[in-house]
Enzyme design. Structure first.
Site, PDB file in Angstrom:
ATOM      1  N   ASP A   2       9.245 -33.213   9.891  1.00 57.27           N
ATOM      2  CA  ASP A   2       9.372 -32.369   8.698  1.00 57.27           C
ATOM      3  C   ASP A   2       8.841 -30.949   8.911  1.00 57.27           C
ATOM      4  OD1 ASP A   2       6.671 -32.828   8.828  1.00 57.27           O
ATOM      5  OD2 ASP A   2       6.509 -33.812   6.871  1.00 57.27           O
ATOM      6  N   ASP A  17      -4.049 -26.915  20.947  1.00 57.71           N
ATOM      7  CA  ASP A  17      -3.460 -28.113  20.346  1.00 57.71           C
ATOM      8  C   ASP A  17      -4.494 -29.213  20.115  1.00 57.71           C
ATOM      9  OD1 ASP A  17      -1.094 -26.815  20.205  1.00 57.71           O
ATOM     10  OD2 ASP A  17       0.083 -28.299  21.259  1.00 57.71           O
ATOM     11  N   ARG A  31       2.573 -22.411  27.650  1.00 60.11           N
ATOM     12  CA  ARG A  31       1.957 -23.643  28.145  1.00 60.11           C
ATOM     13  C   ARG A  31       2.500 -23.948  29.538  1.00 60.11           C
ATOM     14  NH1 ARG A  31       1.435 -26.174  22.901  1.00 60.11           N
ATOM     15  NH2 ARG A  31       1.784 -24.528  21.383  1.00 60.11           N
ATOM     16  N   GLY A  90       7.901 -27.507  16.954  1.00 62.36           N
ATOM     17  CA  GLY A  90       8.625 -28.278  15.961  1.00 62.36           C
ATOM     18  C   GLY A  90       8.020 -28.156  14.575  1.00 62.36           C
ATOM     19  N   ASP A 115       2.405 -29.904  27.907  1.00 63.36           N
ATOM     20  CA  ASP A 115       2.773 -29.002  26.803  1.00 63.36           C
ATOM     21  C   ASP A 115       1.563 -28.625  25.959  1.00 63.36           C
ATOM     22  OD1 ASP A 115       3.349 -31.925  26.331  1.00 63.36           O
ATOM     23  OD2 ASP A 115       3.320 -31.248  24.259  1.00 63.36           O
ATOM     24  N   GLY A 146       9.088 -28.019  22.304  1.00 62.32           N
ATOM     25  CA  GLY A 146       9.198 -26.773  21.544  1.00 62.32           C
ATOM     26  C   GLY A 146       8.400 -26.824  20.265  1.00 62.32           C
TER      27      GLY A 146
HETATM   28  P1  AMP Z   1       1.626 -32.175  19.494  1.00 60.66           P
HETATM   29  O1  AMP Z   1       1.222 -33.532  19.108  1.00 60.66           O
HETATM   30  O2  AMP Z   1       1.098 -31.124  18.584  1.00 60.66           O
HETATM   31  O3  AMP Z   1       1.349 -31.819  20.913  1.00 60.66           O
HETATM   32  O4  AMP Z   1       3.205 -32.135  19.289  1.00 60.66           O
HETATM   33  C1  AMP Z   1       4.142 -32.643  20.192  1.00 60.66           C
HETATM   34  C2  AMP Z   1       5.536 -32.180  19.784  1.00 60.66           C
HETATM   35  O5  AMP Z   1       5.936 -32.766  18.537  1.00 60.66           O
HETATM   36  C3  AMP Z   1       5.668 -30.682  19.586  1.00 60.66           C
HETATM   37  O6  AMP Z   1       6.945 -30.309  20.025  1.00 60.66           O
HETATM   38  C4  AMP Z   1       5.536 -30.535  18.098  1.00 60.66           C
HETATM   39  O7  AMP Z   1       6.100 -29.345  17.628  1.00 60.66           O
HETATM   40  C5  AMP Z   1       6.267 -31.767  17.587  1.00 60.66           C
HETATM   41  N1  AMP Z   1       5.823 -32.158  16.241  1.00 60.66           N
HETATM   42  C6  AMP Z   1       4.631 -32.696  15.914  1.00 60.66           C
HETATM   43  N2  AMP Z   1       4.550 -32.925  14.589  1.00 60.66           N
HETATM   44  C7  AMP Z   1       5.710 -32.512  14.045  1.00 60.66           C
HETATM   45  C8  AMP Z   1       6.238 -32.481  12.712  1.00 60.66           C
HETATM   46  N3  AMP Z   1       5.542 -32.908  11.654  1.00 60.66           N
HETATM   47  N4  AMP Z   1       7.489 -31.974  12.554  1.00 60.66           N
HETATM   48  C9  AMP Z   1       8.207 -31.533  13.581  1.00 60.66           C
HETATM   49  N5  AMP Z   1       7.769 -31.539  14.858  1.00 60.66           N
HETATM   50  C10 AMP Z   1       6.529 -32.015  15.100  1.00 60.66           C
HETATM   51 MG    MG Z   2       1.329 -29.801  21.285  1.00 59.99          MG
END
Ligand code: AMP
Ligand code: MG
Length: 493
Positions: A123, A260, A181, A90, A250, A88
């Site tokens: 965060d 992404d 996605r 985040g 995702d 989700g």
């Molecule tokens: P990604 O690396 O962008 O594909 O992220 C993978 C998952 O980790 C996704 O659900 C993001 O929303 C979550 N995520 C990545 N960085 C953070 C962060 N700093 N705080 C909260 N969730 C994160």
């Molecule tokens: Mg992602």
């Protein structure tokens, strides 16, 4: 004061279990790093509004405009092959959807806008490093003609985020034709929620594949079209040396857009087993693995859609397998067509494809720079070797190029294409400028170390016209010097 964007949010009208409503968390002292006026115009957003205090407050998440209904989308995903039932948004929020001047509906999405119910202890913020990288990369991709999410604005928050060291925080306003996605489908399908899968598919069809609304088999049509778009997307990545870096389900768009941008990279020398990502030590997402991984991700999508195909599940499986079985040929056709065009040839005959693959092979063995090899090839004469040195000097053993060039000239002679036309066509397909890793790194370092965004802005200006020789930017066309090489890229979330 020009009005704020006109939001019309179709995702917020889907069942409430598809997302969590969440307001952005305001930041201390926002200021703009970069604003994309041209994209604003396309979206029907007045650049004047964007530049205003109100526009900046919206882009920073400090104000939520009328009609925006911020929400964090729910999704799961296969990360490095492992199923994770709940990921989700985040650290991102879907602010809402706007319908552009071109009639196209797009998401405005704030990345780094604070924690959400999906943050899993994170965060919800982003350092400005990844914001600068994503802004540069997605805009560079778009300028190369590659389907991609876009960047409307990048904001410096005036706050620090704690990563390996404290770094200035940033927010990116990302624009996409959809943030759905493959992992969004998996989120419902793997929980046995077939009705939700159907509703999600109906939403995606209505919004992004409207020609399927009247199809006999809309869900099969959806799989077929996602396969076709993804095959073309990955081929277009490969033709410019792009490595996504984290092709988890995702991070795989349902509309065939690059999405992404994390530890992505571009090849300098043509080394097809390259994986730059720090988290991909085994090379699952290496340059040359991308077609196979895309196929794997599409198979995960097919599994989600099976219950919608046919009551007879064997019949459904046969249909899905037939469609997935077409992926390789679709990818190869697009890739081979692209390669042949990069050589300035018109015909995708087997000999031309073989010639192109031979060039890749000698580039690999001679560590030739991919972008410069193709770009300079366009400047060579069809009937003489007088300018060949500028290409052959890119090869460890220049003679390796000579033999190939002879075969290339034979094909050019057979096609007898008008030289001016060939040269122009090659220049329009072989970029002079890509976002080389060391250039992205330089822009990030300047941003983090001194809040200096000039290197980023110069790079963004040059990469907006990647096919034009820009004489005052020749330093940005060159591969890294040995002490500038960046061999590892990070998500740096
Ligand atoms: P990604 O690396 O962008 O594909 O992220 C993978 C998952 O980790 C996704 O659900 C993001 O929303 C979550 N995520 C990545 N960085 C953070 C962060 N700093 N705080 C909260 N969730 C994160
Ligand atoms: Mg992602």
């Amino acid at each position: 004061m020009p009005a704020s964007p006109n939001f019309d949010n179709s995702y917020a009208r889907l069942p409430s279990s598809f997302y969590r409503r969440q307001l952005p968390v305001p930041v201390a002292a926002p200021s703009y790093i970069a604003v994309n006026e041209a994209l604003a115009e396309t979206l029907g957003i007045a650049p004047k509004w964007l530049a205003s205090d109100h526009g900046l407050a919206v882009m920073a998440g400090n104000t939520v405009p009328d009609l925006a209904e911020p929400l964090a989308m729910a999704y799961g995903g296969h990360q490095f092959g492992q199923w994770v039932p709940q990921l989700g948004d985040g650290r991102a929020l879907l602010l809402g959807e706007v319908i552009g001047r071109d009639g196209i509906r797009r998401d405005l999405h704030l990345k780094g806008a604070g924690p959400t119910p999906f943050s899993r202890g994170g965060d919800g913020r982003s350092s400005i490093g990844p914001v600068v990288r994503e802004y540069l990369a997605c805009e560079a991709m778009a300028a190369l003609g590659i389907p991609s999410t876009r960047a409307l604005a990048a904001v410096s928050t005036g706050e620090m985020v704690l990563r390996e060291r404290p770094e200035p925080g940033g927010i990116l306003c990302r624009v996409a034709s959809s943030h759905v996605r493959v992992g969004t489908f998996e989120y419902f399908a793997r929980a046995g929620r077939v009705d939700d899968v159907r509703q999600l598919a109906d939403h995606v069809i209505a919004r992004n594949y409207p020609d399927l609304l009247s199809a006999d088999q809309p869900y099969q049509g959806l799989l077929e079209q996602v396969i076709a778009r993804t095959a073309r997307l990955v081929s277009s990545w490969m033709l410019v040396g792009f490595i996504h870096g984290v092709m988890n389900t995702d991070n795989t768009s349902i509309v065939g857009e690059t999405i992404d941008f994390g530890p992505f990279g571009f090849l300098d020398e043509f080394a097809p087993d390259t994986a730059y990502s720090y988290i991909d030590r085994r090379g699952r997402y290496a340059y040359n693995q991308q077609p196979a991984i895309a196929h794997w991700n599409l198979a995960r999508l097919a599994e989600c859609l099976l219950p919608l195909f046919d009551e007879d599940q064997q019949e459904s499986l046969d249909v899905a397998n037939a469609l997935l079985g077409g992926f390789k040929a679709l990818f190869e056709r697009a890739f081979h067509q692209g390669l042949v065009a990069k050589l300035g040839l018109l015909d995708r005959q087997p000999q031309a494809v073989e010639l192109a693959l031979d060039l890749l092979d000698i580039m690999q063995r001679n560590r030739a720079d991919m972008t410069l090899t193709f770009r300079r090839l366009g400047d060579l004469d069809a009937d003489g070797t007088q300018h060949d040195e500028m290409v052959r000097s890119l090869f460890d053993q220049p003679e390796a190029f000579d033999a190939w060039a002879q075969a290339w000239r034979q094909r050019l002679a057979a096609e007898a294409r008008e030289p001016g036309g060939r040269r122009a066509a090659m220049r329009a397909i072989n970029p002079a400028f890509i976002l080389r890793n060391h250039l992205a790194q330089r822009a990030v370092d300047a941003a983090i170390d001194g809040l200096d965004f000039e290197p980023m802005k110069r790079l963004a200006r040059v990469l907006a016209r990647p096919f034009d020789d820009q004489v005052d930017a020749q330093d940005l066309a060159l591969p890294p010097a040995s002490d500038e090489r960046v061999t590892t890229t990070f998500c740096g979330t």
